[in-house]
Design a protein around this motif. Structure first.
Motif, PDB file in Angstrom:
ATOM      1  N   VAL A  78       0.651  -1.113  -0.068  1.00 51.67           N
ATOM      2  CA  VAL A  78       0.027  -0.018   0.056  1.00 51.67           C
ATOM      3  C   VAL A  78       0.942   1.103  -0.060  1.00 51.67           C
ATOM      4  O   VAL A  78       0.302   2.162   0.115  1.00 51.67           O
ATOM      5  N   ILE A  79       2.180   1.097  -0.184  1.00 50.99           N
ATOM      6  CA  ILE A  79       3.191   2.336  -0.079  1.00 50.99           C
ATOM      7  C   ILE A  79       3.553   2.496  -1.476  1.00 50.99           C
ATOM      8  O   ILE A  79       4.245   1.449  -2.053  1.00 50.99           O
ATOM      9  N   ASN A  80       3.209   3.550  -1.965  1.00 49.77           N
ATOM     10  CA  ASN A  80       3.710   3.818  -3.286  1.00 49.77           C
ATOM     11  C   ASN A  80       5.278   4.316  -3.501  1.00 49.77           C
ATOM     12  O   ASN A  80       5.610   5.394  -2.756  1.00 49.77           O
ATOM     13  N   ALA A  81       6.123   3.936  -4.021  1.00 52.09           N
ATOM     14  CA  ALA A  81       7.395   4.239  -4.060  1.00 52.09           C
ATOM     15  C   ALA A  81       7.996   3.849  -5.352  1.00 52.09           C
ATOM     16  O   ALA A  81       7.908   2.705  -5.958  1.00 52.09           O
ATOM     17  N   ARG A  82       9.156   4.917  -5.771  1.00 53.66           N
ATOM     18  CA  ARG A  82       9.727   4.564  -7.377  1.00 53.66           C
ATOM     19  C   ARG A  82      10.739   3.555  -6.963  1.00 53.66           C
ATOM     20  O   ARG A  82      10.959   2.365  -7.881  1.00 53.66           O
ATOM     21  N   ARG A  83      11.713   3.418  -5.804  1.00 54.84           N
ATOM     22  CA  ARG A  83      12.614   2.636  -5.528  1.00 54.84           C
ATOM     23  C   ARG A  83      12.044   1.921  -4.408  1.00 54.84           C
ATOM     24  O   ARG A  83      11.709   2.292  -3.473  1.00 54.84           O
ATOM     25  N   ARG A  84      11.819   0.475  -4.460  1.00 54.11           N
ATOM     26  CA  ARG A  84      11.688  -0.360  -3.491  1.00 54.11           C
ATOM     27  C   ARG A  84      12.719  -1.295  -3.148  1.00 54.11           C
ATOM     28  O   ARG A  84      13.073  -2.146  -3.798  1.00 54.11           O
ATOM     29  N   ILE A  85      13.323  -0.799  -2.026  1.00 54.28           N
ATOM     30  CA  ILE A  85      14.775  -1.598  -1.688  1.00 54.28           C
ATOM     31  C   ILE A  85      14.672  -2.553  -0.783  1.00 54.28           C
ATOM     32  O   ILE A  85      14.166  -2.284   0.220  1.00 54.28           O
ATOM     33  N   GLY A  86      15.130  -3.875  -1.170  1.00 56.64           N
ATOM     34  CA  GLY A  86      14.981  -4.734   0.089  1.00 56.64           C
ATOM     35  C   GLY A  86      16.451  -5.390   0.284  1.00 56.64           C
ATOM     36  O   GLY A  86      17.391  -4.931  -0.424  1.00 56.64           O
ATOM     37  N   PHE A  87      16.435  -6.543   0.995  1.00 55.20           N
ATOM     38  CA  PHE A  87      17.705  -7.253   1.116  1.00 55.20           C
ATOM     39  C   PHE A  87      18.225  -7.992   0.151  1.00 55.20           C
ATOM     40  O   PHE A  87      17.260  -8.315  -0.916  1.00 55.20           O
ATOM     41  N   ASP A  88      19.532  -8.394  -0.144  1.00 56.17           N
ATOM     42  CA  ASP A  88      20.035  -9.307  -1.199  1.00 56.17           C
ATOM     43  C   ASP A  88      19.242 -10.593  -0.969  1.00 56.17           C
ATOM     44  O   ASP A  88      18.623 -10.885  -0.108  1.00 56.17           O
ATOM     45  N   TRP A  89      19.683 -11.423  -1.941  1.00 57.99           N
ATOM     46  CA  TRP A  89      18.994 -12.896  -2.101  1.00 57.99           C
ATOM     47  C   TRP A  89      19.130 -13.570  -0.755  1.00 57.99           C
ATOM     48  O   TRP A  89      18.553 -14.333  -0.480  1.00 57.99           O
ATOM     49  N   ALA A  90      20.461 -13.569  -0.406  1.00 52.05           N
ATOM     50  CA  ALA A  90      20.878 -14.471   0.729  1.00 52.05           C
ATOM     51  C   ALA A  90      20.040 -14.408   2.046  1.00 52.05           C
ATOM     52  O   ALA A  90      19.808 -15.083   2.811  1.00 52.05           O
ATOM     53  N   ARG A  91      19.694 -12.732   2.157  1.00 49.76           N
ATOM     54  CA  ARG A  91      19.205 -12.540   3.304  1.00 49.76           C
ATOM     55  C   ARG A  91      17.494 -12.365   3.246  1.00 49.76           C
ATOM     56  O   ARG A  91      16.940 -11.906   4.137  1.00 49.76           O
TER      57      ARG A  91
END
Length: 318
Positions: A76-89
């Motif tokens: 429900v949060i609009n954001a251009r960049r959705r930054i998350g953890f790397d694959w391993a984490r």
């Protein structure tokens, strides 16, 4: 991580979606808009989040939690960049909800994992520091306690689950050793029944008189009190990490989780841990051969920590 961004980009508009309890600690941080998310409300919490943020669009959403509940709420949060953890984490489908990832980092402490998000935004490195303003009344109250008690040590004995707690009689032995050396021992913790039961058991076994503040302080009072203490002794629980933010030495007690990942930051040399042996015996492999964050299981693991091991760390800090 928030402090690092604010110091570098003082004009940045920061919105922090935060739990109800955690908000009580950091609510006085300036120039941050807080949106409380009470996970106990489940779907209602997501509806409130959507109503609060409306059609706002953010330059970046830092998805610093990998739990499925947080991932679903992020929709429900609009954001251009959705930054998350790397694959391993990543876990619990975290990767489905992001379009960018922080750099991979092997065997990173949780705190360092959060700092990876500042790195991803291009925020320059800065000395690690916390900036958590406390109510003046809480700071004054803690100073008055220090004046009345003299030098004191805080024991915050209760984690969220009983199996992660050290034995009450062993806490009592440490408390008695401290009392013999002229230090007052203070028990602190939250209002949960487990905190109360653990504190009562310690007092039952102790020969010295302990000051019991379990369930009697606000988060600001607790933080201020921890800041006045000589040291804090605790398992993997919130007050241990709050003490770190107040620059107070922490003796951490660990068996189920790897302190290299979740231990009291800047205090890992003070940790007493039986995790390495416990996880090797359970899994048949050393901790560094397993998925980062693998927990050891067993209701009796904390009993492997001896009084002598803990006292050695405590005595070195006196």
């Amino acid at each position: 991580m928030v402090t690092r961004i604010r110091q570098t980009w003082p004009n940045a508009e920061i919105t922090w979606v935060i739990g109800k309890i955690e908000y009580q600690l950091v609510r006085l941080i300036p120039n941050v808009r807080f949106v409380i998310f009470d996970k106990k409300e489940k779907k209602a919490a997501v509806k409130k989040l959507k109503a609060e943020l409306g059609d706002e669009s953010f330059d970046a959403l830092l998805m610093m939690q990998v739990a499925l509940r947080a991932n679903l709420a992020s929709r429900v949060i609009n954001a251009r960049r959705r930054i998350g953890f790397d694959w391993a984490r990543s876990k619990e489908l975290h990767w489905w909800f992001v379009n960018e990832r922080v750099a991979a980092s092997k065997h990173a402490h949780v705190l360092e994992g959060f700092m990876d998000f500042a790195d991803k935004l291009g925020v320059p490195e800065a000395p690690l520091q916390w900036d958590i303003p406390l109510q003046p009344e809480a700071t004054t109250w803690a100073a008055e306690q220090r004046q009345a008690w003299g030098r004191f040590v805080v024991i915050s004995p209760a984690a969220s689950k009983a199996e992660r707690n050290w034995l009450a009689e062993r806490y009592a032995q440490i408390a008695d050793n401290l009392a013999e050396r002229g230090l007052q021992v203070v028990l602190c913790g939250g209002p949960a029944p487990l905190d109360r039961q653990t504190g009562d058991a310690i007092k039952h076994h102790a020969q010295s008189e302990l000051i019991d503040l379990i369930g009697q302080t606000s988060l600001h009072q607790m933080a201020a009190l921890l800041g006045q203490a000589q040291m804090v002794i605790a398992p993997d629980t919130g007050p241990a990490h709050i003490a770190v933010s107040m620059s107070t030495p922490v003796v951490g007690l660990y068996a189920h989780s790897n302190p290299r990942r979740t231990g009291p930051y800047n205090n890992l040399n003070n940790v007493v841990s039986v995790y390495d042996d416990a996880i090797a015996q359970e899994k048949g492999q050393a901790w560094d051969q397993l998925r980062w964050g693998t927990r050891a299981k067993g209701k009796e693991l904390m009993s492997l920590i001896t009084v002598e091991q803990v006292w050695e760390k405590v005595a070195a800090l006196l």
